[in-house]
Design an enzyme around this catalytic site. Sequence first.
Site, PDB file in Angstrom:
ATOM      1  N   SER A 677       1.163  -0.824   0.015  1.00 41.65           N
ATOM      2  CA  SER A 677      -0.581   0.488   0.155  1.00 41.65           C
ATOM      3  C   SER A 677       0.664   1.077   0.352  1.00 41.65           C
ATOM      4  CB  SER A 677      -0.960  -0.166   0.810  1.00 41.65           C
ATOM      5  OG  SER A 677      -0.026   0.049   1.942  1.00 41.65           O
ATOM      6  N   LYS A 720      -5.283   2.497   9.769  1.00 46.10           N
ATOM      7  CA  LYS A 720      -4.703   3.920   8.768  1.00 46.10           C
ATOM      8  C   LYS A 720      -5.702   5.239   9.227  1.00 46.10           C
ATOM      9  CE  LYS A 720      -2.528   0.909   5.623  1.00 46.10           C
ATOM     10  NZ  LYS A 720      -3.034   0.566   3.839  1.00 46.10           N
TER      11      LYS A 720
END
Length: 777
Positions: A677, A720
Site C-alpha cells: 500500500s 490507518k
Amino acid sequence: MSDDVKVLPLIPLRGIIIFPYMVMHFDVGREKSILALEDAMVNKQEVFLAAQRNAKTESPEASDIYSTGTICTIKQILKLPGDTVRVLVEGEKRGKINAYVENEHFMKVEIEEIEDNNSIKDNESIALTRMVKESFSSYIKLSGAAPNDTLISLDEEEDLGRFADTICSYLVVKQEKKQEILEATEPIKRLNIILEVLNSEIDILEVEKEIGNKVKDKIEKGQKEYYLREQIKVMQEELGEDDEDIKEQKKYKSRITKAKLPKGIKAKAIYELSRLKNAGSFSSEGGVIRNYLDWILDLPWNIKTEDHIDIKETRNILNKEHYGIKEVKDRIIEYLAVKQMSNSIKGPILCLVGPPGVGKTSIAKSIAHALNKNFVRMSLGGVSDEADIRGHRRTYVGAIPGRIIYSMKEAKSMNPLFLLDEIDKMGDGYKGDPASALLEVLDSEQNYSFRDHFMELDFDLSDVMFVTTANNLDTIPIPLLDRMEIIELSGYTSEEKFNIAKNHLVQKELEEHSLDNGEIIFTDNSLSCIIDNYTRESGVRNLERKIAAVIRKSIAEMVEKDKKSATITTALVKKYLGSDMYTYDKIDKEDKIGVVTGMAWTGYGGDTLPVEVAVMPGTGKLSITGQIGDVMKESAEAGFSYVRTNAKRYSIDEKFYKEKDIHIHVPEGAVPKDGPSAGVTIITALVSALSNRKVKHNVAMTGEITLTGRVLPIGGLKEKSLAAHRAGIDTIIIPKENEKDLKNIPKTVTNKVNFILAEKVEDVINNALVGEDNNGN
Ligand code: ADP
C-alpha cells in the site's frame, strides 16, 4: 658334648612361635612329628620346637626351618579322633640348632641352649621396661588380647628376659615378627623390638577403633530412630492417636468422600490412595502419588456456577464497563442471543482480534461477569509444545499437568469463561503440534473427554465457554480459524481514548491505589496531554500505565507536602512524566519536496509512514533503504517505471533515468503488514523530487498501483485513518475502491478529515502536490 648342648627331637611348627615360659597347646598330625613326640615322651619329655619358614610346606627340610626355637617340656598329650594328637607344652629356654642328627623316622637336632643375660639393670633398661609396660597396658585396653591382671603379674617381674617373653606371648602379630623377637637373645634388644611392635599396633588399633566407632554410631543412630518411631507409634496407639502416615491417608480419604467426584474418578482416587498406603508417604513414590491425588482433588469436578443469560443486563454491563465500541458490543450481544435461543453454549468460538490494549481481555471479563461465570485466562504466546497443552506423562520426574488442566483448577468451576490469549502467537511445535491439541480442546464434539497426559482421566470441557484473542489473523492456523467467529476491535481515536481515560481508566487506577474518586482529579487538558504526547498506540494500555505513573508521583508529593488532594494539570503531567516522548509522530508544519506521509497497518494498529526521495546527478542508479520488505521494493520499482513513462506530464526531464541517481528512504516506524500500500506514496515522492514540486504537509495517502497508473484498494483503512488523524493530518487520499470502508471510520475522524478518493495516480499527485501538472490539473 657340653652341658649347654642337647640333642632333642624336633617338631616343626606351622604358623606359631612358642616363647620360653609360655604354656600352650597345639595339634600334631604329621607322622614324623608324632614319632618325634613319642621319642620325647620316652626320654625327658623335652622337645625342640622351631617354626617353619613357610607354614604350607608339608615335609620341611632343614633349610625350611628357622634355626632358633624353644626347648619345651611336654605337659600333656591328648589323642584326638583320627591320627591327630593335641600336645600341651611349656616353653623352657631359647635354643639354636647346631646340627641335624641323622634319623630315619623323625627329625633330631643338636641344640645349643641360650641363656638370657639379665645382669645389667641400668637406667636405660628401667626406662625401657616402664615404656613397654605403659604401651602394653594401652595395647591390652585397645585389643583385649590379655586379661587386665596380666599387668599386675608383670609388675612383679624382675627378670628382664622373662618380662619380655611374657609380653610376647600375648602379642597378636605376624609370625616373622615373633621370630625376630625370639631370635633377639639380648633382652634389651628384645624389649626395643617389642616397644616398636606395640606402638605400631596401638596406632593401628586406634584407627580401627575410630572407624569402628563411626560405624557403630551410624548403626546406633538408625536403631535409635527406629526405636523412637516405634515408641511414638506405641504411645499414639495407647493414646488412641494415629501416626502421620495414617493421619495423612485418613485426610485423603475424607477429602475423596467430600469431593463428590464422578464415579470413575473416585475409583481412580481410591486406587491411588491404596498405592499410597503401600508406598508410604515418606518414599519418593509416595510423593508422586500425593501430588497426583492433590491434583485430582483440586479440580472442580462437580462444581458449576449458575449460568445467567439476560441480554438486557449483559448490554448494561458491557456498556457500563466499556466506553464506545458499539459494533463490538452489538456483535457480542448477537452472539449471546443466538446461544440463548439455542440454549447451548456450543457453536463457534468467539475470537476478539485487534491491537494490544483495545480491551479484548476486559471485554471477555465483562462477558464472564454478565453471564455469572468464573473467568480464567491462559496465554498461548510462545506455546510450542503439545505437552504445554496436554501435560507430561506421570512417568517423567517432576511431571505436571498441561496448562488447560492447570487453568481449570484456577477456574474453580466446570463452566468458566476461558480466555485463550494470543492464539496467533502460538509457536510451531517440534514436539507434537500444540495447534491440533488445542483444536481438540475447542471442538465441542470431542472436548467432553479431554485427556491430559498427566491426569490420565477424561476431563469434561464441554461446558466451558472459550473465547480467544489475537492481534493478527494471519498467523492463526486455518483449522482453528475455521472454528471461530471473528470480532474485530480496532484502535481508538484520541477522543475515544480521552473518554475511556476520563470515564474508566482514571477511576480504575485510583481504586488500584486505594484512593477515593476526588482525591486526585485530572483536568481534561491533562488527559489530552498524556494521550497526545506520551502515548503512541492504538489501544489504551500505555495510557493506563502513564495515568498510574502520574497517580503514583502525585501520591508521593501529597504525602511529602501533607496535602489531602491534588489536581493534575498539563504542567504537572509534564513534570511527572518528563519531556514529551512522541513529538515526532506529528507531521511537518511546512510543505517539502520529496517527503510524503504514507500510512501503514501493523499488528499493533495503524501508523504514519513517511517516505523520502532524494535526487542527485549520477548515472541512473535506484537505491532503496530503511524499513522496507521485498514487496515495498517492488512498489518502488513499479513507481519508478510509471514515472519514466509519464515524465513529460509532470515536467520531468525524460533523461532523468540516465543522468540522475535516485535514493528512496523509509525512515522509521514499525514494519508494515501491508507493504504494497506504499505504491502511491513512493510515486508521489518521486514525482515531487524529480519535478521540484512541493508536497502538501497536511496530506497522507495509501494505495497500491499498477504500471498503468491505476490505484488499487488496500486493507486496514480504519486503523490507518485513526493513526493519520492522531498525527494531525486533515486530508487523506485513499483508493476509490475503499470508499465502502469509510462507514467504519468513527465520525470524530470523518468530521474532521477530508477523504479524497483516487482512481488513478494522477488523482493522487494532483491532490498531493502544490501547483499544477502540464495538463493544467
Ligand atoms: P487487550 O486485551 O486488548 O490487550 P486489555 O483488555 O488488557 O487489552 O485493555 C487494557 C486496559 O484498557 C484495560 O484496563 C481495559 O479495561 C481498558 N480498556 C480498553 N478498552 C476500553 C474501553 N472501551 N472502555 C473502557 N476501558 C477500556
